[in-house]
Design a protein around this motif. Sequence first.
Motif, PDB file in Angstrom:
ATOM      1  N   ALA A 154       0.847  -1.192   0.000  1.00  0.00           N
ATOM      2  CA  ALA A 154       0.000   0.000   0.000  1.00  0.00           C
ATOM      3  C   ALA A 154       0.884   1.245   0.000  1.00  0.00           C
ATOM      4  O   ALA A 154       1.140   1.847   1.037  1.00  0.00           O
ATOM      5  N   ALA A 155       1.370   1.643  -1.189  1.00  0.00           N
ATOM      6  CA  ALA A 155       2.312   2.750  -1.307  1.00  0.00           C
ATOM      7  C   ALA A 155       1.685   4.079  -0.896  1.00  0.00           C
ATOM      8  O   ALA A 155       2.365   4.936  -0.327  1.00  0.00           O
ATOM      9  N   ASP A 156       0.407   4.260  -1.183  1.00  0.00           N
ATOM     10  CA  ASP A 156      -0.242   5.519  -0.831  1.00  0.00           C
ATOM     11  C   ASP A 156      -0.256   5.733   0.679  1.00  0.00           C
ATOM     12  O   ASP A 156       0.005   6.832   1.166  1.00  0.00           O
ATOM     13  N   LYS A 157      -0.509   4.673   1.423  1.00  0.00           N
ATOM     14  CA  LYS A 157      -0.525   4.776   2.886  1.00  0.00           C
ATOM     15  C   LYS A 157       0.876   5.010   3.439  1.00  0.00           C
ATOM     16  O   LYS A 157       1.054   5.762   4.403  1.00  0.00           O
ATOM     17  N   LEU A 158       1.865   4.380   2.835  1.00  0.00           N
ATOM     18  CA  LEU A 158       3.245   4.579   3.292  1.00  0.00           C
ATOM     19  C   LEU A 158       3.705   6.016   3.069  1.00  0.00           C
ATOM     20  O   LEU A 158       4.337   6.613   3.936  1.00  0.00           O
ATOM     21  N   ARG A 179      -3.917   9.004  -3.625  1.00  0.00           N
ATOM     22  CA  ARG A 179      -4.916   7.998  -3.992  1.00  0.00           C
ATOM     23  C   ARG A 179      -5.797   8.438  -5.162  1.00  0.00           C
ATOM     24  O   ARG A 179      -6.118   7.636  -6.035  1.00  0.00           O
ATOM     25  N   PHE A 180      -6.193   9.706  -5.183  1.00  0.00           N
ATOM     26  CA  PHE A 180      -7.176  10.132  -6.181  1.00  0.00           C
ATOM     27  C   PHE A 180      -6.588  10.901  -7.356  1.00  0.00           C
ATOM     28  O   PHE A 180      -7.249  11.044  -8.386  1.00  0.00           O
ATOM     29  N   LEU A 181      -5.372  11.418  -7.239  1.00  0.00           N
ATOM     30  CA  LEU A 181      -4.796  12.167  -8.351  1.00  0.00           C
ATOM     31  C   LEU A 181      -3.586  11.478  -8.977  1.00  0.00           C
ATOM     32  O   LEU A 181      -3.446  11.421 -10.185  1.00  0.00           O
TER      33      LEU A 181
END
Length: 113
Positions: free
Chosen positions: A71-75, A106-108
């Motif tokens: 989960a790269a976005d969370k990291l 996450r969204f862009l």
Amino acid sequence: MATSYADPLVWGVILVIGVLTFAIRLSFIGLFGYLDEIPPRLERPLRYVPAAVLAALVLPAFVTLEASGLAADKLVAGGLAALVAWRTENVFATMAAGMGTLWLVRFLVLPAL
């Protein structure tokens, strides 16, 4: 989730764990009720308990694997939030930076890839 253990055994384990947890918490209340002052040798390590508990609750959300991989976005969001928390010591700024980064990534960023 099915288990091969009998229902009375499962409920017995739940009861024992509950009683032990209650006894541990009650022991600290009873211990500190008899003391006028917490000894410095005990107070020093107790200072780190909140940070350790927070890390134990939050860290698994960053290091778990998802179906598509890490989960790269969370990291990224967690790392930036940790940096902001370290530099500013401001809870609101930490939450705003972490959530803002998570939403941006996450969204862009990720949909564009």
